[in-house]
Design a protein around this motif. Structure first.
Motif: not given
Length: 57
Positions: A1-18, A38-41
């Motif tokens: 399974m391909e994971i599109p984002l790295e862990a740090d990208e997941v966190l920065s995208r979540i913060k950006k949404l907020q 998908r990446s977060a999980l």
């Protein structure tokens, strides 16, 4: 399974949404940004853990 984002990208995208005022509810993110969910999980045991790591809970 391909994971599109790295862990740090997941966190920065979540913060950006907020910051942008977008919903960070699991259901909304799953619909609007499935790659983020998908990446977060992959990196975190749950969506709530991802939010905690992004300092949002």
């Amino acid at each position: 399974m391909e994971i599109p984002l790295e862990a740090d990208e997941v966190l920065s995208r979540i913060k950006k949404l907020q910051t942008d005022g977008s919903s960070i509810s699991k259901k909304q993110v799953k619909q609007n940004d499935p790659d983020l969910m998908r990446s977060a999980l992959f990196f975190f045991p749950s969506w709530e853990h991802a939010l905690k790591n992004a300092d949002l809970l």
